[in-house]
Each structure stands twice: as structure tokens, then as C-alpha cells.
Motif scaffolding. Structure first.
Motif, PDB file in Angstrom:
ATOM      1  N   CYS A  23     -53.353  25.123 -20.842  1.00 59.96           N
ATOM      2  CA  CYS A  23     -53.601  24.817 -19.431  1.00 59.96           C
ATOM      3  C   CYS A  23     -54.205  25.994 -18.668  1.00 59.96           C
ATOM      4  CB  CYS A  23     -52.306  24.353 -18.767  1.00 59.96           C
ATOM      5  SG  CYS A  23     -51.656  22.839 -19.490  1.00 59.96           S
ATOM      6  N   SER A  24     -54.613  27.018 -19.397  1.00 55.90           N
ATOM      7  CA  SER A  24     -55.310  28.167 -18.819  1.00 55.90           C
ATOM      8  C   SER A  24     -56.772  28.083 -19.245  1.00 55.90           C
ATOM      9  CB  SER A  24     -54.688  29.474 -19.318  1.00 55.90           C
ATOM     10  OG  SER A  24     -53.344  29.566 -18.921  1.00 55.90           O
ATOM     11  N   PRO A  25     -57.634  27.522 -18.407  1.00 59.24           N
ATOM     12  CA  PRO A  25     -59.025  27.304 -18.801  1.00 59.24           C
ATOM     13  C   PRO A  25     -59.751  28.547 -19.310  1.00 59.24           C
ATOM     14  CG  PRO A  25     -58.544  26.069 -16.824  1.00 59.24           C
ATOM     15  CD  PRO A  25     -57.348  26.953 -17.095  1.00 59.24           C
ATOM     16  N   THR A  26     -59.356  29.732 -18.875  1.00 59.32           N
ATOM     17  CA  THR A  26     -60.036  30.927 -19.378  1.00 59.32           C
ATOM     18  C   THR A  26     -59.851  31.086 -20.886  1.00 59.32           C
ATOM     19  OG1 THR A  26     -58.123  32.271 -18.723  1.00 59.32           O
ATOM     20  CG2 THR A  26     -60.000  32.203 -17.197  1.00 59.32           C
ATOM     21  N   HIS A  27     -58.878  30.397 -21.465  1.00 57.56           N
ATOM     22  CA  HIS A  27     -58.689  30.418 -22.920  1.00 57.56           C
ATOM     23  C   HIS A  27     -59.539  29.360 -23.637  1.00 57.56           C
ATOM     24  CE1 HIS A  27     -55.473  33.310 -22.861  1.00 57.56           C
ATOM     25  NE2 HIS A  27     -54.745  32.571 -22.041  1.00 57.56           N
ATOM     26  N   TRP A  28     -60.064  28.389 -22.919  1.00 59.20           N
ATOM     27  CA  TRP A  28     -60.767  27.284 -23.570  1.00 59.20           C
ATOM     28  C   TRP A  28     -61.874  27.738 -24.521  1.00 59.20           C
ATOM     29  CZ3 TRP A  28     -61.508  23.187 -19.124  1.00 59.20           C
ATOM     30  CH2 TRP A  28     -60.258  22.675 -18.748  1.00 59.20           C
ATOM     31  N   PRO A  29     -62.712  28.710 -24.180  1.00 60.82           N
ATOM     32  CA  PRO A  29     -63.755  29.117 -25.130  1.00 60.82           C
ATOM     33  C   PRO A  29     -63.204  29.652 -26.460  1.00 60.82           C
ATOM     34  CG  PRO A  29     -64.309  29.881 -22.928  1.00 60.82           C
ATOM     35  CD  PRO A  29     -62.883  29.373 -22.873  1.00 60.82           C
ATOM     36  N   ASP A  30     -61.929  30.057 -26.480  1.00 59.71           N
ATOM     37  CA  ASP A  30     -61.320  30.561 -27.706  1.00 59.71           C
ATOM     38  C   ASP A  30     -60.998  29.446 -28.698  1.00 59.71           C
ATOM     39  OD1 ASP A  30     -61.389  33.063 -26.498  1.00 59.71           O
ATOM     40  OD2 ASP A  30     -59.306  32.936 -25.821  1.00 59.71           O
ATOM     41  N   TRP A  31     -60.814  28.227 -28.208  1.00 63.05           N
ATOM     42  CA  TRP A  31     -60.415  27.142 -29.105  1.00 63.05           C
ATOM     43  C   TRP A  31     -61.205  25.851 -28.934  1.00 63.05           C
ATOM     44  CZ3 TRP A  31     -58.252  22.633 -27.006  1.00 63.05           C
ATOM     45  CH2 TRP A  31     -57.806  22.718 -25.689  1.00 63.05           C
ATOM     46  N   LYS A  37     -68.693  28.868 -21.119  1.00 65.31           N
ATOM     47  CA  LYS A  37     -68.370  29.872 -20.103  1.00 65.31           C
ATOM     48  C   LYS A  37     -67.603  29.221 -18.967  1.00 65.31           C
ATOM     49  CE  LYS A  37     -70.328  33.522 -17.263  1.00 65.31           C
ATOM     50  NZ  LYS A  37     -71.529  34.232 -16.850  1.00 65.31           N
ATOM     51  N   LEU A  38     -66.584  29.945 -18.460  1.00 66.54           N
ATOM     52  CA  LEU A  38     -65.781  29.482 -17.340  1.00 66.54           C
ATOM     53  C   LEU A  38     -66.058  30.350 -16.132  1.00 66.54           C
ATOM     54  CD1 LEU A  38     -63.496  27.217 -17.432  1.00 66.54           C
ATOM     55  CD2 LEU A  38     -64.230  28.035 -19.649  1.00 66.54           C
ATOM     56  N   TYR A  39     -66.026  29.727 -14.960  1.00 60.99           N
ATOM     57  CA  TYR A  39     -66.179  30.421 -13.697  1.00 60.99           C
ATOM     58  C   TYR A  39     -64.917  30.141 -12.889  1.00 60.99           C
ATOM     59  CZ  TYR A  39     -71.029  30.150 -15.240  1.00 60.99           C
ATOM     60  OH  TYR A  39     -72.185  30.230 -15.978  1.00 60.99           O
ATOM     61  N   MET A  40     -64.004  31.128 -12.866  1.00 58.80           N
ATOM     62  CA  MET A  40     -62.720  30.968 -12.176  1.00 58.80           C
ATOM     63  C   MET A  40     -62.411  32.225 -11.385  1.00 58.80           C
ATOM     64  SD  MET A  40     -60.172  29.105 -14.864  1.00 58.80           S
ATOM     65  CE  MET A  40     -58.994  28.741 -13.555  1.00 58.80           C
ATOM     66  N   ASP A  41     -61.636  32.037 -10.326  1.00 62.22           N
ATOM     67  CA  ASP A  41     -61.204  33.174  -9.513  1.00 62.22           C
ATOM     68  C   ASP A  41     -60.035  33.917 -10.144  1.00 62.22           C
ATOM     69  OD1 ASP A  41     -63.124  32.603  -7.610  1.00 62.22           O
ATOM     70  OD2 ASP A  41     -61.750  31.420  -6.373  1.00 62.22           O
ATOM     71  N   HIS A  42     -59.286  33.257 -11.042  1.00 61.58           N
ATOM     72  CA  HIS A  42     -58.103  33.885 -11.629  1.00 61.58           C
ATOM     73  C   HIS A  42     -57.848  33.338 -13.031  1.00 61.58           C
ATOM     74  CE1 HIS A  42     -56.496  30.049 -10.268  1.00 61.58           C
ATOM     75  NE2 HIS A  42     -55.506  30.219 -11.107  1.00 61.58           N
ATOM     76  N   GLY A  49     -54.888  21.068  -7.745  1.00 60.52           N
ATOM     77  CA  GLY A  49     -55.753  21.500  -6.657  1.00 60.52           C
ATOM     78  C   GLY A  49     -56.713  22.619  -7.030  1.00 60.52           C
ATOM     79  N   THR A  50     -56.487  23.278  -8.170  1.00 56.56           N
ATOM     80  CA  THR A  50     -57.377  24.355  -8.598  1.00 56.56           C
ATOM     81  C   THR A  50     -58.764  23.795  -8.883  1.00 56.56           C
ATOM     82  OG1 THR A  50     -55.552  25.592  -9.588  1.00 56.56           O
ATOM     83  CG2 THR A  50     -57.768  26.145 -10.351  1.00 56.56           C
ATOM     84  N   ARG A  51     -59.773  24.514  -8.436  1.00 51.79           N
ATOM     85  CA  ARG A  51     -61.175  24.148  -8.716  1.00 51.79           C
ATOM     86  C   ARG A  51     -61.807  25.283  -9.506  1.00 51.79           C
ATOM     87  NH1 ARG A  51     -63.719  20.131  -5.934  1.00 51.79           N
ATOM     88  NH2 ARG A  51     -65.639  21.328  -5.901  1.00 51.79           N
ATOM     89  N   PHE A  52     -62.626  24.914 -10.492  1.00 54.20           N
ATOM     90  CA  PHE A  52     -63.363  25.899 -11.274  1.00 54.20           C
ATOM     91  C   PHE A  52     -64.569  25.221 -11.887  1.00 54.20           C
ATOM     92  CE2 PHE A  52     -60.151  24.045 -14.009  1.00 54.20           C
ATOM     93  CZ  PHE A  52     -60.788  23.827 -15.219  1.00 54.20           C
ATOM     94  N   GLU A  53     -65.444  26.027 -12.482  1.00 57.65           N
ATOM     95  CA  GLU A  53     -66.659  25.493 -13.086  1.00 57.65           C
ATOM     96  C   GLU A  53     -66.759  25.941 -14.533  1.00 57.65           C
ATOM     97  OE1 GLU A  53     -70.160  25.979 -10.631  1.00 57.65           O
ATOM     98  OE2 GLU A  53     -68.948  25.840  -8.806  1.00 57.65           O
TER      99      GLU A  53
END
Length: 148
Positions: A23-31, A37-42, A49-53
């Protein structure tokens, strides 16, 4: 015409560990191979409610997605909805439950394509490719988490 792809896998790790990682999108490219590529503030769990690209290459096609997390029930379920730059819409849901060896991780992908030509392409080619990529993603998630 909506398409639904379902995958499930048992991962030999506690539900907490699988939930926190998946549930941590910044990990998605790992698996998740389509995730480029992820574009997130954190970093960390993307709560309701979290938005990201995200930039992806799925089914052989590239795209840019704008995500909104619509549900985040701790240790149970995570759902995000995205619009794609080609007009497609998709929903991804993860479900987590305790299993004898750790965690049963279930992934539902629903998507709607914006025009008849893409729907024909989906019927002939894309759906099969995306289903294969989804299955590979779960095997890679399992491998990453079980490797420690």
C-alpha cells in the motif's frame, strides 16, 4: 465494456508487513513491472484521499495515471482509482487476510477503455498481456517480501 482481472498469492510474511509494503506506491516499481515512475509528495502508505501520479507501460502501451486512494482499511483492504491520459479509468483493490503461511494477498483490477478501437484491441491482445503482467507482479511481490 469493463474488464476485471483477479490474482491471488500467499506470501510467507505477516499481514502487517505485506499491507505496509503493497500500500506504499513508492514501492510499486520494485514489484509491479508496468510501474515506471511515481510522483508523490511522501513515501509510506497512501491513505484515503491521497492523490499521486504514475507513469506506466501496461499491455505494451505507455500512459500517465492520476490516482486517488478511495479506501484504506488497515490490514484489510486498499483501493485506488485512476484516470489515464488516454481517457481510460481503472480501479485497483488489494485485500489482505491471514493465511496458514502468512498472508493471502488478493488483487482486483477493473478497467474501462474510452473507445471501441481500444476495446477491440483489449479483446484481441491487451487483456491477455495485462493479465500476465498482473500475475507476474504478484509473484515478484512475493519474492521481494520473502527475500526480506
Amino acid at each position: 465494456m469493463a474488464t476485471h482481472i483477479y490474482n491471488a498469492i500467499e506470501i510467507q510474511r505477516p499481514v502487517r508487513q505485506v499491507f505496509d509494503y503493497a500500500c506504499s506506491p513508492t514501492h510499486w516499481p520494485d514489484w509491479h513491472p508496468p510501474s515506471l515512475k511515481l510522483y508523490m509528495d511522501h513515501a509510506g502508505i497512501a491513505t484515503s484521499g491521497t492523490r499521486f501520479e504514475e507513469d506506466v507501460r501496461a499491455g505494451g502501451r505507455t500512459g500517465h495515471l492520476v490516482w486517488t486512494v478511495t479506501e484504506c482499511q488497515d490490514l484489510q483492504r486498499w483501493t485506488g482509482q485512476a484516470t489515464v491520459d488516454n481517457g481510460a479509468r481503472l480501479t485497483v483493490s488489494y485485500q489482505f487476510s491471514a493465511a496458514p503461511a502468512g498472508t493471502l494477498f488478493e488483487r482486483h483490477l477493473h478497467y474501462d477503455l474510452p473507445n471501441p478501437l481500444l476495446n477491440i484491441l483489449n479483446f484481441l491482445i491487451l487483456r491477455r498481456r495485462i493479465a500476465e503482467e498482473s500475475a507476474l507482479s504478484l509473484r515478484q511481490l512475493q519474492a521481494v517480501l520473502e527475500a526480506g
